[in-house]
Design an enzyme around this catalytic site. Structure first.
Site: not given
Ligand code: PLP
Length: 355
Positions: A37, A129, A156, A208, A251, A298, A300
């Protein structure tokens, strides 16, 4: 080939990514559902997904929004892609046709899925969530199984990257309670913090880890497995001058020369993801040395003290990478975390694949 060059590049190490995926899959005792993602945490979703798709430790790729799912599907035919946040009803047919695995959390969603869809039941075990709370999750999962659409189930963790795992333990217990009441599915819950803290989790087929796959872990988990940062950010020197004693740079005149100072202007700024809040704290690596960034960062560009170094226009300055300044350093200077620094790397930064 165009003579126009990008000023800044993110070098993406294929060997670092491959190494991280191998050690994380081994630690998890499971195949990975690699989060790609947010442009693969800023690394470039095409580069990362194509390396991951052929890695033996990777089962599939996880994305957050439907547009990402379609983009990643287009370049990785045959690789399972799991969408992590709810699609709208109109998006369902196209996503199902693309083979994208869809998150499901209500009975209405379970009924509305097209007959060719594959579902991953989303269970809310305490993050509050997304997902169905455990009792409802069992009903939704059973309905999906009746329709022949249930492929996976997931939850999660809210705190798995912290030292105190008591809340994560409770989330895990709730998730395992749901799984026990469903037919066998591809179960997944571990983010990077959980993979490192827990190792293999009973009953889980996939893991994940996101940030850890890109090379970063919280300090208390450093060394659990050896990880390598995947991205090096560097940019070219675009101009050089000497600031005389008493002159200011950038700046707001926040920095004033206490001695004649050789100033290199470098082609990266906060629009490229180099945090503006790191002003007056940040350091870079140039000609093998650590040097301070001078004055305000800055949009850029930024300016670097190269006094006494052999630096020419066109030379590279490294903002983070393996062996020098780390993304964690930059995040600390910028008052943020590695996730925000990496996902903030902008579009103008060319992603370059290196070994
Ligand atoms: C982003 C995400 C992850 C990965 O989390 P990390 O902390 O980067 O390991 C896993 N599961 C879900 C649902 C996420 O949104």
């Amino acid at each position: 080939m165009s003579p126009l060059q990008s000023r800044a590049e993110a070098r993406i190490s294929a060997s670092a990514l491959t190494h991280n995926l191998t050690v994380l899959a081994a630690r998890a005792g499971a195949k990975l559902l690699l989060p790609v993602k947010a442009n693969a945490y800023g690394h470039g979703e095409h580069l990362i997904s194509q390396i991951a798709a052929v890695h033996p430790g990777v089962w599939g790729l996880a994305v957050s929004v439907p547009l990402e799912a379609a983009e990643v599907a287009a370049v990785n035919p045959g690789t399972p892609i799991v969408l992590l946040t709810p699609p709208t009803p109109d998006e369902l047919p196209l996503l199902a046709d693309l083979g994208v695995r869809l998150p499901v959390a209500t009975l209405e969603e379970a009924e509305a899925l097209p007959a060719n869809a594959r579902a991953h039941l989303k269970v809310d075990t305490g993050m509050n969530r997304l997902g169905a709370r455990p009792d409802l999750a069992v009903q939704v999962g059973r309905r999906l199984a009746e329709r022949g659409l249930l492929e996976g189930a997931y939850t999660h963790f809210a705190t798995a990257d912290e030292e105190d795992l008591s809340f994560a333990d409770e989330q895990l217990r709730r998730f395992q309670g749901v799984l026990a009441q469903l037919p066998p599915v591809l179960a997944h819950c571990a983010n990077g913090g959980a993979v490192l803290s827990y190792g293999a989790l009973p009953g889980m087929s996939l893991a994940r880890p996101g940030l850890a796959s890109y090379g970063f872990v919280p300090p208390h988990l450093a060394g659990v497995v050896p990880l390598r940062p995947v991205m090096t950010l560097r940019a070219r020197v675009t101009a050089l001058r000497t600031a005389e004693m008493g002159e200011t740079v950038s700046y707001g005149n926040l920095w004033r020369a206490e001695r004649p100072t050789r100033v290199a202007t470098v082609g990266v700024g906060y629009a490229d993801g180099y945090p503006r809040n790191a002003t007056l704290k940040a350091q870079v690596t140039v000609a093998g040395e650590r040097r301070p960034v001078l004055g305000r960062i800055c949009m850029d560009q930024c300016m670097v003290d190269v006094t006494g170094l052999d630096v020419q226009i066109g030379d590279w300055v490294e903002f983070w990478g393996e062996g020098g300044v780390t993304v964690s350093d930059v995040a600390a200077w910028g008052g943020t975390n590695e996730y925000e620094v990496l996902t903030g790397v902008g579009n103008r930064v060319e992603r370059v694949l290196v070994d």
